[in-house]
Design an enzyme around this catalytic site. Structure first.
Site, mmCIF file in Angstrom:
data_model
loop_
_atom_site.group_PDB
_atom_site.id
_atom_site.type_symbol
_atom_site.label_atom_id
_atom_site.label_comp_id
_atom_site.label_asym_id
_atom_site.label_seq_id
_atom_site.Cartn_x
_atom_site.Cartn_y
_atom_site.Cartn_z
ATOM 1 N N ASP A 7 48.459 43.297 36.206
ATOM 2 C CA ASP A 7 48.095 41.904 35.891
ATOM 3 C C ASP A 7 48.998 41.425 34.759
ATOM 4 O OD1 ASP A 7 46.547 39.466 35.963
ATOM 5 O OD2 ASP A 7 45.569 40.105 34.128
ATOM 6 N N SER A 8 49.039 40.116 34.573
ATOM 7 C CA SER A 8 49.794 39.561 33.451
ATOM 8 C C SER A 8 49.200 40.027 32.122
ATOM 9 C CB SER A 8 49.740 38.036 33.499
ATOM 10 O OG SER A 8 48.393 37.617 33.387
ATOM 11 N N GLU A 162 43.222 35.771 26.247
ATOM 12 C CA GLU A 162 44.192 36.741 25.711
ATOM 13 C C GLU A 162 44.172 36.734 24.181
ATOM 14 O OE1 GLU A 162 46.527 38.960 27.293
ATOM 15 O OE2 GLU A 162 45.375 38.590 29.118
ATOM 16 N N CYS A 194 41.304 33.385 39.581
ATOM 17 C CA CYS A 194 42.130 34.031 38.545
ATOM 18 C C CYS A 194 41.302 35.209 38.062
ATOM 19 C CB CYS A 194 42.412 33.059 37.400
ATOM 20 S SG CYS A 194 43.120 33.866 35.931
ATOM 21 N N HIS A 196 41.143 36.665 35.349
ATOM 22 C CA HIS A 196 40.563 36.523 34.002
ATOM 23 C C HIS A 196 39.178 35.844 34.062
ATOM 24 C CE1 HIS A 196 44.650 37.355 32.544
ATOM 25 N NE2 HIS A 196 44.206 37.381 31.300
HETATM 26 N N1 DGL Z 1 44.820 37.018 35.859
HETATM 27 C C1 DGL Z 1 45.870 36.192 36.346
HETATM 28 C C2 DGL Z 1 45.484 35.529 37.660
HETATM 29 O O1 DGL Z 1 44.664 36.082 38.377
HETATM 30 C C3 DGL Z 1 46.355 35.375 35.292
HETATM 31 C C4 DGL Z 1 47.048 34.583 34.913
HETATM 32 C C5 DGL Z 1 47.958 34.166 33.847
HETATM 33 O O2 DGL Z 1 48.532 35.036 33.221
HETATM 34 O O3 DGL Z 1 48.072 32.956 33.692
HETATM 35 O O4 DGL Z 1 45.991 34.498 38.033
#
Ligand code: DGL
Length: 270
Positions: A7-8, A162, A194, A196
């Site tokens: 993930d990011s 974050e 998302c 998150h």
């Molecule tokens: N958790 C990511 C998603 O599902 C995140 C996004 C992000 O870094 O903007 O889209």
């Protein structure tokens, strides 16, 4: 070997938590690109390049199977990576399809033509890049007809999570739900698009009210992975305990992860 989860940043931990509950013996390596989160405001090319590099790292470090536990990376990079060709014996899977199969009442891999489904009005909450990609609508159109989707780009929510500012994140969720309702007053279902957002699922549910069915990805992705591994047991790997890697500050990321998963998590620098 292990399954890789990418993930990011911290959002993929919601998917990891569900995978651990569903597949407790599956060895995993989690990789968060926290130094570069959020991805949801980056260009598709930038997201593709970063995602590809991290998936290749996980492939090279014992993960034959990598889950993109990130909708933004799935929207911007998955199809492109698969079309460019994945090395022999390696796989990369995204998180959209299990969600859309649940919404359209399909079994895994049911590729029959699109048909009418019970849900007609869907609210999609996702990052700006996921919304502008229209990847969700494209996958939905393969499976269902006559579904009206109203998308809300939830700017700021991932940044606040974050940063550990959950008060701000909650306020932003409420205002994004209000903005969505101005465009679609009575959605039947809401997609938390998302990874998150399940960290704020209660806030979404409270703001949407009891009449809206909320579709959240972690358990759906874990069920779909269990099904996939049942059919491809060679992809499990024989690693030991889970490992957590980050491009960000390991102490800071470990603190937040421990808070979210409610157990001690220790990240290392990738
Ligand atoms: N958790 C990511 C998603 O599902 C995140 C996004 C992000 O870094 O903007 O889209």
């Amino acid at each position: 070997m292990a399954a890789g989860i990418f993930d990011s940043g911290l959002g993929g931990l919601t998917v990891l938590g569900a995978i651990e509950a569903r597949l407790p013996d599956l060895p995993v390596i989690y990789l968060g690109d926290n130094a570069n989160a959020p991805y949801g405001v980056r260009s598709p090319d930038d997201i593709h390049a970063r995602t590809k590099a991290h998936v290749e790292y996980l492939w090279a470090n014992g993960c034959d199977l990598v889950i993109l536990a990130c909708n933004t990376a799935s929207a911007a990079a998955l199809r492109r990576m698969q079309e460019a060709g994945v090395p022999k014996g390696k796989r990369v899977l995204g998180v959209f399809v299990p969600l859309i199969e649940a919404l359209t009442e399909r079994q895994w891999g049911d590729n029959s033509p699109p048909r009418e489904v019970a849900i007609k009005h869907v609210a999609l909450f996702a990052t700006p890049t996921t919304v502008s990609s229209r990847a969700f609508q494209r996958e939905l159109a393969f499976r269902a007809i006559g579904v009206d989707v109203e998308a809300q780009a939830c700017g700021g929510v991932v940044d606040a999570i974050e940063d550990g500012d959950m008060i701000l994140a909650e306020a932003l969720v409420r205002s994004h739900v209000e903005a969505l309702r101005r465009k679609m007053p009575d959605p039947q279902a809401a997609i938390l698009g998302c990874t998150h957002y399940p960290l704020l699922e209660d806030v979404f549910r409270a703001a949407l009210g009891p009449k809206v069915s909320v579709f959240s990805q972690p358990a759906l992705v874990a069920d779909s992975l269990a099904d996939y591994i049942g059919r491809h047991p060679q992809m499990i790997g024989d690693g030991e305990a889970a490992r957590f890697l980050t491009t960000g500050d390991p102490a800071r990321v470990s603190d937040r992860a421990t808070q979210f998963l409610k157990r001690s998590i220790s990240f290392e620098t990738v």
